[in-house]
Write a protein that holds these residues in place. Structure first.
Motif, PDB file in Angstrom:
ATOM      1  N   LEU A  38      -1.097   2.262   5.111  1.00  0.00           N
ATOM      2  CA  LEU A  38      -1.376   1.566   3.845  1.00  0.00           C
ATOM      3  C   LEU A  38      -1.273   0.049   3.997  1.00  0.00           C
ATOM      4  O   LEU A  38      -2.008  -0.706   3.362  1.00  0.00           O
ATOM      5  CB  LEU A  38      -0.404   2.058   2.756  1.00  0.00           C
ATOM      6  CG  LEU A  38      -0.475   1.351   1.401  1.00  0.00           C
ATOM      7  CD1 LEU A  38      -1.865   1.485   0.769  1.00  0.00           C
ATOM      8  CD2 LEU A  38       0.592   1.899   0.457  1.00  0.00           C
ATOM      9  N   ARG A  39      -0.356  -0.378   4.860  1.00  0.00           N
ATOM     10  CA  ARG A  39      -0.133  -1.819   5.023  1.00  0.00           C
ATOM     11  C   ARG A  39      -1.396  -2.552   5.511  1.00  0.00           C
ATOM     12  O   ARG A  39      -1.596  -3.731   5.213  1.00  0.00           O
ATOM     13  CB  ARG A  39       1.041  -2.063   5.970  1.00  0.00           C
ATOM     14  CG  ARG A  39       1.871  -3.260   5.576  1.00  0.00           C
ATOM     15  CD  ARG A  39       3.191  -3.341   6.305  1.00  0.00           C
ATOM     16  NE  ARG A  39       4.249  -2.530   5.719  1.00  0.00           N
ATOM     17  CZ  ARG A  39       4.889  -2.824   4.590  1.00  0.00           C
ATOM     18  NH1 ARG A  39       4.591  -3.920   3.909  1.00  0.00           N
ATOM     19  NH2 ARG A  39       5.820  -2.036   4.125  1.00  0.00           N
ATOM     20  N   GLU A  40      -2.253  -1.845   6.206  1.00  0.00           N
ATOM     21  CA  GLU A  40      -3.491  -2.486   6.688  1.00  0.00           C
ATOM     22  C   GLU A  40      -4.457  -2.821   5.558  1.00  0.00           C
ATOM     23  O   GLU A  40      -5.430  -3.539   5.759  1.00  0.00           O
ATOM     24  CB  GLU A  40      -4.174  -1.593   7.728  1.00  0.00           C
ATOM     25  CG  GLU A  40      -3.369  -1.597   9.018  1.00  0.00           C
ATOM     26  CD  GLU A  40      -3.916  -0.662  10.083  1.00  0.00           C
ATOM     27  OE1 GLU A  40      -5.046  -0.158   9.901  1.00  0.00           O
ATOM     28  OE2 GLU A  40      -3.198  -0.456  11.073  1.00  0.00           O
ATOM     29  N   TYR A  41      -4.179  -2.276   4.363  1.00  0.00           N
ATOM     30  CA  TYR A  41      -5.042  -2.572   3.224  1.00  0.00           C
ATOM     31  C   TYR A  41      -4.439  -3.655   2.330  1.00  0.00           C
ATOM     32  O   TYR A  41      -4.947  -3.930   1.249  1.00  0.00           O
ATOM     33  CB  TYR A  41      -5.330  -1.296   2.432  1.00  0.00           C
ATOM     34  CG  TYR A  41      -6.143  -0.305   3.241  1.00  0.00           C
ATOM     35  CD1 TYR A  41      -7.533  -0.339   3.212  1.00  0.00           C
ATOM     36  CD2 TYR A  41      -5.509   0.614   4.068  1.00  0.00           C
ATOM     37  CE1 TYR A  41      -8.284   0.546   3.970  1.00  0.00           C
ATOM     38  CE2 TYR A  41      -6.251   1.506   4.833  1.00  0.00           C
ATOM     39  CZ  TYR A  41      -7.629   1.465   4.778  1.00  0.00           C
ATOM     40  OH  TYR A  41      -8.365   2.333   5.530  1.00  0.00           O
ATOM     41  N   ALA A  42      -3.331  -4.262   2.781  1.00  0.00           N
ATOM     42  CA  ALA A  42      -2.739  -5.402   2.068  1.00  0.00           C
ATOM     43  C   ALA A  42      -3.202  -6.669   2.766  1.00  0.00           C
ATOM     44  O   ALA A  42      -3.197  -6.744   3.984  1.00  0.00           O
ATOM     45  CB  ALA A  42      -1.218  -5.302   2.106  1.00  0.00           C
ATOM     46  N   HIS A  43      -3.617  -7.669   1.996  1.00  0.00           N
ATOM     47  CA  HIS A  43      -4.284  -8.811   2.629  1.00  0.00           C
ATOM     48  C   HIS A  43      -3.517 -10.122   2.555  1.00  0.00           C
ATOM     49  O   HIS A  43      -3.914 -11.102   3.146  1.00  0.00           O
ATOM     50  CB  HIS A  43      -5.692  -8.985   2.050  1.00  0.00           C
ATOM     51  CG  HIS A  43      -6.548  -7.782   2.307  1.00  0.00           C
ATOM     52  ND1 HIS A  43      -6.805  -7.332   3.583  1.00  0.00           N
ATOM     53  CD2 HIS A  43      -7.157  -6.935   1.469  1.00  0.00           C
ATOM     54  CE1 HIS A  43      -7.571  -6.251   3.514  1.00  0.00           C
ATOM     55  NE2 HIS A  43      -7.792  -5.983   2.240  1.00  0.00           N
ATOM     56  N   ASP A  44      -2.395 -10.136   1.840  1.00  0.00           N
ATOM     57  CA  ASP A  44      -1.624 -11.380   1.789  1.00  0.00           C
ATOM     58  C   ASP A  44      -0.860 -11.560   3.103  1.00  0.00           C
ATOM     59  O   ASP A  44      -0.799 -10.657   3.925  1.00  0.00           O
ATOM     60  CB  ASP A  44      -0.652 -11.357   0.607  1.00  0.00           C
ATOM     61  CG  ASP A  44       0.361 -10.242   0.758  1.00  0.00           C
ATOM     62  OD1 ASP A  44      -0.056  -9.080   0.902  1.00  0.00           O
ATOM     63  OD2 ASP A  44       1.576 -10.526   0.772  1.00  0.00           O
ATOM     64  N   ARG A  45      -0.229 -12.711   3.259  1.00  0.00           N
ATOM     65  CA  ARG A  45       0.435 -13.055   4.525  1.00  0.00           C
ATOM     66  C   ARG A  45       1.512 -12.056   4.917  1.00  0.00           C
ATOM     67  O   ARG A  45       1.755 -11.794   6.078  1.00  0.00           O
ATOM     68  CB  ARG A  45       1.035 -14.468   4.437  1.00  0.00           C
ATOM     69  CG  ARG A  45       0.053 -15.554   4.817  1.00  0.00           C
ATOM     70  CD  ARG A  45       0.783 -16.847   5.197  1.00  0.00           C
ATOM     71  NE  ARG A  45       1.755 -17.218   4.149  1.00  0.00           N
ATOM     72  CZ  ARG A  45       3.008 -17.610   4.413  1.00  0.00           C
ATOM     73  NH1 ARG A  45       3.426 -17.696   5.670  1.00  0.00           N
ATOM     74  NH2 ARG A  45       3.810 -17.944   3.424  1.00  0.00           N
ATOM     75  N   HIS A  46       2.190 -11.502   3.887  1.00  0.00           N
ATOM     76  CA  HIS A  46       3.311 -10.591   4.185  1.00  0.00           C
ATOM     77  C   HIS A  46       2.933  -9.116   4.103  1.00  0.00           C
ATOM     78  O   HIS A  46       3.780  -8.258   4.171  1.00  0.00           O
ATOM     79  CB  HIS A  46       4.488 -10.904   3.244  1.00  0.00           C
ATOM     80  CG  HIS A  46       5.010 -12.300   3.403  1.00  0.00           C
ATOM     81  ND1 HIS A  46       4.700 -13.304   2.506  1.00  0.00           N
ATOM     82  CD2 HIS A  46       5.770 -12.868   4.359  1.00  0.00           C
ATOM     83  CE1 HIS A  46       5.259 -14.432   2.905  1.00  0.00           C
ATOM     84  NE2 HIS A  46       5.910 -14.198   4.024  1.00  0.00           N
ATOM     85  N   ILE A  67      -3.728   0.273  -2.546  1.00  0.00           N
ATOM     86  CA  ILE A  67      -4.079   1.700  -2.671  1.00  0.00           C
ATOM     87  C   ILE A  67      -5.497   1.852  -3.220  1.00  0.00           C
ATOM     88  O   ILE A  67      -6.268   2.693  -2.749  1.00  0.00           O
ATOM     89  CB  ILE A  67      -3.047   2.463  -3.536  1.00  0.00           C
ATOM     90  CG1 ILE A  67      -1.679   2.416  -2.831  1.00  0.00           C
ATOM     91  CG2 ILE A  67      -3.492   3.910  -3.762  1.00  0.00           C
ATOM     92  CD1 ILE A  67      -0.649   3.391  -3.348  1.00  0.00           C
ATOM     93  N   PHE A  68      -5.874   1.022  -4.196  1.00  0.00           N
ATOM     94  CA  PHE A  68      -7.260   1.080  -4.695  1.00  0.00           C
ATOM     95  C   PHE A  68      -8.243   0.788  -3.567  1.00  0.00           C
ATOM     96  O   PHE A  68      -9.235   1.497  -3.389  1.00  0.00           O
ATOM     97  CB  PHE A  68      -7.468   0.093  -5.859  1.00  0.00           C
ATOM     98  CG  PHE A  68      -7.240   0.715  -7.211  1.00  0.00           C
ATOM     99  CD1 PHE A  68      -5.956   1.053  -7.626  1.00  0.00           C
ATOM    100  CD2 PHE A  68      -8.303   0.974  -8.063  1.00  0.00           C
ATOM    101  CE1 PHE A  68      -5.735   1.632  -8.876  1.00  0.00           C
ATOM    102  CE2 PHE A  68      -8.102   1.556  -9.315  1.00  0.00           C
ATOM    103  CZ  PHE A  68      -6.825   1.885  -9.725  1.00  0.00           C
ATOM    104  N   GLU A  69      -7.956  -0.258  -2.795  1.00  0.00           N
ATOM    105  CA  GLU A  69      -8.892  -0.602  -1.711  1.00  0.00           C
ATOM    106  C   GLU A  69      -8.976   0.518  -0.682  1.00  0.00           C
ATOM    107  O   GLU A  69     -10.058   0.889  -0.223  1.00  0.00           O
ATOM    108  CB  GLU A  69      -8.463  -1.909  -1.031  1.00  0.00           C
ATOM    109  CG  GLU A  69      -9.487  -2.309   0.016  1.00  0.00           C
ATOM    110  CD  GLU A  69      -9.198  -3.665   0.639  1.00  0.00           C
ATOM    111  OE1 GLU A  69      -9.287  -3.752   1.877  1.00  0.00           O
ATOM    112  OE2 GLU A  69      -8.897  -4.614  -0.115  1.00  0.00           O
ATOM    113  N   ALA A  70      -7.820   1.090  -0.329  1.00  0.00           N
ATOM    114  CA  ALA A  70      -7.796   2.157   0.677  1.00  0.00           C
ATOM    115  C   ALA A  70      -8.551   3.385   0.182  1.00  0.00           C
ATOM    116  O   ALA A  70      -9.395   3.938   0.904  1.00  0.00           O
ATOM    117  CB  ALA A  70      -6.354   2.527   1.015  1.00  0.00           C
ATOM    118  N   VAL A  71      -8.258   3.805  -1.025  1.00  0.00           N
ATOM    119  CA  VAL A  71      -8.900   5.024  -1.541  1.00  0.00           C
ATOM    120  C   VAL A  71     -10.400   4.793  -1.688  1.00  0.00           C
ATOM    121  O   VAL A  71     -11.211   5.658  -1.341  1.00  0.00           O
ATOM    122  CB  VAL A  71      -8.250   5.475  -2.869  1.00  0.00           C
ATOM    123  CG1 VAL A  71      -9.051   6.601  -3.510  1.00  0.00           C
ATOM    124  CG2 VAL A  71      -6.805   5.914  -2.641  1.00  0.00           C
TER     125      VAL A  71
END
Ligand code: 4GS
Length: 221
Positions: A38-46, A67-71
């Protein structure tokens, strides 16, 4: 069947799904299993996947954007998107049979205090629970579901395994079973099982199954 899993702990999936019947089903192409972080679908620095609940309260929630982007990138129209959380319907053999008929599943593993409600409302087709207890995350529930569903895929079990009727397939607990020796440390195998009277043996087993189910799991009767 294709199963995608969305999790914060992809490393947990190495091992349990690389053994035995699930391993064989994957090698045979019956199951196409893909684990996504899931972390690969988070785009901020952290690579933030969680945030504090509006209105206050303890703990953190899985935030909607990753989660929206991943799904949206993993699921197609026909994919059954399933959240894992204690608020879901409790998983059982009937649900395993239902899922085994579907071509594509996306299992979304929970973490922290839970999901932002908009994930449930907008993305989820279903929500499943392993039972009334609290786990650290939904990876084990996802693996349990994958295991129970995979063995139901046509061709997944060998003849020996398929021939065995198991608890919950006929709705009662298993009757007591014994193998050699006929006497072990003074404990004898019930006489009827050594008798060769097949009708008597079948009757004894049914009676034992009913008695055990009534004693231990009256809710199944
Ligand atoms: C379950 C369960 C679960 C709940 C995840 C607390 C971390 C945890 N998920 N069946 N936050 N039981 N999830 O306990 O599915």
């Amino acid at each position: 069947m294709k199963i995608d899993v969305l999790t914060l702990f992809p490393a947990m999936f190495a091992g349990p799904l690389d053994e035995s019947i699930v391993k064989r089903a994957r090698q045979a192409g019956l199951l196409d299993l893909r684990i996504h972080n899931l972390r690969e679908y988070a785009h901020d620095r952290h690579k933030t996947v969680d945030d504090r609940p509006f209105g206050g309260g303890p703990g953190m929630l899985l935030k909607p954007e990753p989660i929206f982007e991943a799904v949206e990138s993993l699921a197609r129209e026909q994919t059954r998107v399933i959240l894992l959380s204690p608020a879901g319907r409790v998983f059982n053999q009937a649900i395993a049979r239902e899922l085994a008929l579907i071509d594509e599943l996306l299992l979304v593993s929970g973490h922290y205090e839970g999901f932002d409600e908009r994930i449930r409302e907008q993305l989820a087709d279903d929500e499943l629970s392993m039972g009334d207890f609290v786990l650290t995350n939904g990876a084990l529930p996802a693996m349990v579901i994958i295991d129970a569903v995979t063995r139901l895929l046509p061709g997944a079990l060998g003849d020996e395994e398929s021939a065995h009727e198991e608890s919950f397939s006929h709705g009662l607990l298993e009757y007591p079973q014994y193998t050699r020796p006929a006497e072990f440390r003074g404990m004898k195998v019930p006489e009827v099982l050594l008798s060769g009277h097949h009708a008597e043996i079948a009757k004894w087993r049914t009676e034992q199954s009913r008695r055990r189910t009534a004693e231990r799991r009256p809710d199944l009767l």
